[in-house]
Design a protein around this motif. Structure first.
Motif, PDB file in Angstrom:
ATOM      1  N   GLN A 101       0.426  -1.678  -0.045  1.00 29.98           N
ATOM      2  CA  GLN A 101      -0.221  -0.381  -0.295  1.00 29.98           C
ATOM      3  C   GLN A 101       0.591   1.466  -0.070  1.00 29.98           C
ATOM      4  N   MET A 102       0.113   2.714  -0.870  1.00 25.59           N
ATOM      5  CA  MET A 102       1.201   3.749  -0.172  1.00 25.59           C
ATOM      6  C   MET A 102       0.964   4.127   0.998  1.00 25.59           C
ATOM      7  N   ASP A 103       2.642   4.623   0.963  1.00 28.00           N
ATOM      8  CA  ASP A 103       2.029   5.857   2.856  1.00 28.00           C
ATOM      9  C   ASP A 103       2.723   6.450   2.784  1.00 28.00           C
ATOM     10  N   TRP A 104       1.643   7.721   2.249  1.00 32.84           N
ATOM     11  CA  TRP A 104       1.446   8.501   2.419  1.00 32.84           C
ATOM     12  C   TRP A 104       2.131   9.649   3.602  1.00 32.84           C
ATOM     13  N   VAL A 105       3.121  10.420   3.180  1.00 33.87           N
ATOM     14  CA  VAL A 105       3.568  10.887   4.407  1.00 33.87           C
ATOM     15  C   VAL A 105       3.070  12.445   4.520  1.00 33.87           C
ATOM     16  N   VAL A 106       2.752  13.477   5.044  1.00 34.49           N
ATOM     17  CA  VAL A 106       2.726  14.434   5.487  1.00 34.49           C
ATOM     18  C   VAL A 106       3.744  15.428   6.012  1.00 34.49           C
ATOM     19  N   VAL A 107       4.600  15.720   5.284  1.00 34.17           N
ATOM     20  CA  VAL A 107       6.026  16.835   6.343  1.00 34.17           C
ATOM     21  C   VAL A 107       5.389  18.180   6.321  1.00 34.17           C
ATOM     22  N   ARG A 108       5.156  18.356   8.137  1.00 38.23           N
ATOM     23  CA  ARG A 108       5.474  19.627   8.132  1.00 38.23           C
ATOM     24  C   ARG A 108       6.913  20.662   8.226  1.00 38.23           C
ATOM     25  N   ASN A 109       7.203  21.119   7.692  1.00 36.78           N
ATOM     26  CA  ASN A 109       8.025  22.237   7.262  1.00 36.78           C
ATOM     27  C   ASN A 109       7.884  23.907   8.030  1.00 36.78           C
ATOM     28  N   ARG A 110       8.778  24.381   7.883  1.00 34.55           N
ATOM     29  CA  ARG A 110       9.174  25.613   9.308  1.00 34.55           C
ATOM     30  C   ARG A 110       7.871  25.845  10.080  1.00 34.55           C
ATOM     31  N   THR A 111       8.005  25.136  11.025  1.00 34.41           N
ATOM     32  CA  THR A 111       6.945  24.329  12.478  1.00 34.41           C
ATOM     33  C   THR A 111       7.515  25.761  13.071  1.00 34.41           C
ATOM     34  N   GLY A 112       8.025  26.638  13.234  1.00 34.74           N
ATOM     35  CA  GLY A 112       8.653  27.253  14.310  1.00 34.74           C
ATOM     36  C   GLY A 112       8.518  28.429  14.307  1.00 34.74           C
ATOM     37  N   HIS A 113       7.339  29.103  12.553  1.00 30.98           N
ATOM     38  CA  HIS A 113       7.636  30.142  11.905  1.00 30.98           C
ATOM     39  C   HIS A 113       6.008  30.472  12.072  1.00 30.98           C
ATOM     40  N   THR A 114       5.273  29.669  12.854  1.00 31.87           N
ATOM     41  CA  THR A 114       3.690  29.320  12.801  1.00 31.87           C
ATOM     42  C   THR A 114       3.755  29.980  14.888  1.00 31.87           C
ATOM     43  N   GLU A 115       3.010  30.428  14.307  1.00 33.04           N
ATOM     44  CA  GLU A 115       2.178  30.731  15.905  1.00 33.04           C
ATOM     45  C   GLU A 115       1.572  30.027  16.510  1.00 33.04           C
ATOM     46  N   ALA A 116       1.990  30.025  18.066  1.00 28.69           N
ATOM     47  CA  ALA A 116       0.902  29.092  18.773  1.00 28.69           C
ATOM     48  C   ALA A 116      -0.892  28.332  18.985  1.00 28.69           C
ATOM     49  N   ARG A 117      -1.060  29.238  19.024  1.00 25.91           N
ATOM     50  CA  ARG A 117      -2.530  28.985  18.686  1.00 25.91           C
ATOM     51  C   ARG A 117      -2.965  28.056  17.255  1.00 25.91           C
ATOM     52  N   ASN A 118      -2.442  29.174  15.797  1.00 28.55           N
ATOM     53  CA  ASN A 118      -2.547  28.369  14.936  1.00 28.55           C
ATOM     54  C   ASN A 118      -1.801  27.054  14.595  1.00 28.55           C
ATOM     55  N   MET A 119      -0.274  26.995  15.028  1.00 25.94           N
ATOM     56  CA  MET A 119      -0.440  25.769  15.209  1.00 25.94           C
ATOM     57  C   MET A 119      -1.184  24.920  15.462  1.00 25.94           C
ATOM     58  N   ALA A 120      -1.697  24.881  16.537  1.00 22.56           N
ATOM     59  CA  ALA A 120      -3.004  24.430  17.420  1.00 22.56           C
ATOM     60  C   ALA A 120      -4.029  23.776  16.606  1.00 22.56           C
ATOM     61  N   ARG A 121      -4.453  24.718  16.004  1.00 22.27           N
ATOM     62  CA  ARG A 121      -5.643  24.418  14.843  1.00 22.27           C
ATOM     63  C   ARG A 121      -5.257  23.658  13.519  1.00 22.27           C
ATOM     64  N   ILE A 122      -3.854  24.105  13.024  1.00 28.75           N
ATOM     65  CA  ILE A 122      -3.330  22.680  12.020  1.00 28.75           C
ATOM     66  C   ILE A 122      -3.472  21.025  12.346  1.00 28.75           C
ATOM     67  N   GLU A 123      -2.641  21.228  13.379  1.00 31.95           N
ATOM     68  CA  GLU A 123      -2.575  20.067  14.060  1.00 31.95           C
ATOM     69  C   GLU A 123      -3.873  19.438  13.840  1.00 31.95           C
ATOM     70  N   GLN A 124      -5.061  20.055  14.504  1.00 31.72           N
ATOM     71  CA  GLN A 124      -6.307  19.583  14.627  1.00 31.72           C
ATOM     72  C   GLN A 124      -7.022  18.846  13.549  1.00 31.72           C
ATOM     73  N   ALA A 125      -6.665  20.189  12.796  1.00 31.60           N
ATOM     74  CA  ALA A 125      -7.231  19.770  10.882  1.00 31.60           C
ATOM     75  C   ALA A 125      -6.196  18.450  10.586  1.00 31.60           C
ATOM     76  N   LEU A 126      -5.166  18.434  10.420  1.00 30.96           N
ATOM     77  CA  LEU A 126      -4.298  17.524  10.033  1.00 30.96           C
ATOM     78  C   LEU A 126      -5.289  16.234  10.540  1.00 30.96           C
ATOM     79  N   ALA A 127      -5.030  15.872  11.875  1.00 34.61           N
ATOM     80  CA  ALA A 127      -4.935  14.753  12.824  1.00 34.61           C
ATOM     81  C   ALA A 127      -7.113  13.946  11.917  1.00 34.61           C
ATOM     82  N   GLU A 128      -7.667  15.158  11.537  1.00 34.28           N
ATOM     83  CA  GLU A 128      -8.968  15.261  11.468  1.00 34.28           C
ATOM     84  C   GLU A 128      -8.723  14.625   9.731  1.00 34.28           C
TER      85      GLU A 128
END
Length: 270
Positions: A172-199
């Protein structure tokens, strides 16, 4: 390493500026350092970032009279998908890994390369601008409301690959979304992105991995074709550079590529 067919890794994102080529080059060199035979195909025949990197690397090795583990790189231009597939088969005979770097735009050949991958790596900057490639979110709740065309394409490819598993014994294909430049993301926005990616990951079946931070060193190394793995050829490394090497080690490990008999990156690059 010897295997029936090369393991195909495609680095794909229809948005530019996500660190796709930089990630592809460093993963390719990491595999070469571990003794793998790697052949690369650059589908962006205008910029040729990946192949130019390896050309610069060869020039540096010749100029300094040193040996650097490297990769055979081919630039692809004006080929239909079936012609590209035949070209890859011809030029990857005996290789352990195929690495394909795609352009940062919608492209028929890039779509084909994505669907053919054993490991599909989608680098993205940690922002909802880049997340939009995978899916759309509600403006107030940031809940995922719709898959993107690209996510649907990969979902259908994974379903098709599932049917091939029985007939062709293909994994099976293994699809990996790699999160680059995470240090440039504001903490609250990072949490929202993490939640959306998890969903979204539950809906379309990708994994997430931490990628590479925004560092000047990556741009500075391009003219020489060197990477952070080329210890002994980079001069004195600062703390930030050592941290960057650790990031790269973590990324390669997170990809879970075949070939566990290879030594760890640090040992192989000594």
């Amino acid at each position: 390493m010897s295997q029936t067919a090369p393991h195909w890794i495609t680095f794909a994102n229809e948005k530019g500026g996500t660190g796709k080529s930089t990630t592809a080059v460093h993963v390719a060199v990491a595999l070469a350092y571990r003794g793998a035979d790697v052949v690369a195909f650059d589908l962006d025949h205008r910029q040729r970032t990946m192949c130019r990197y390896f050309e610069n690397r060869a020039d540096t090795a010749e100029r300094r009279n040193i040996e650097l583990p490297t990769v055979r790189c081919h630039t692809i231009e004006d080929l239909a998908p079936e012609e590209f597939a035949a070209f890859v088969e011809e030029h990857s005979a005996g290789a352990d890994f195929i690495i394909v770097d795609t352009p940062g735009r919608d492209d028929p050949l890039a779509r084909f390369a994505a669907t053919q991958a054993d490991t599909l790596v989608t680098p993205m900057n940690d922002s909802f601008v880049d997340f939009d490639l995978i899916g759309q979110v509600e403006g107030e709740t940031f809940k995922v409301k719709k898959l993107s065309f690209y996510a649907e394409l990969i979902w259908e490819a994974r379903i098709k690959r599932g049917r091939q598993q029985i007939d062709q014994q293909r994994a099976q294909m293994d699809w990996v979304v790699v999160r680059n430049r995470t240090g440039h993301t504001e903490a609250r926005n990072m949490a929202r992105i993490e939640q959306a990616l998890a969903e979204m990951s539950k809906r379309v079946g990708f994994r997430t991995a931490k990628g590479l931070s925004e560092r000047v060193i990556y741009r500075e190394l391009f003219p020489s074709g060197l990477t952070l793995l080329d210890k002994g050829h980079l001069g004195e490394l600062g703390t930030s550079h050592l941290v960057a090497r650790q990031e790269l080690r973590g990324l390669v490990a997170a990809l879970r590529l075949p070939g566990t008999a290879f030594p760890p990156i640090d040992e192989a690059a000594e």
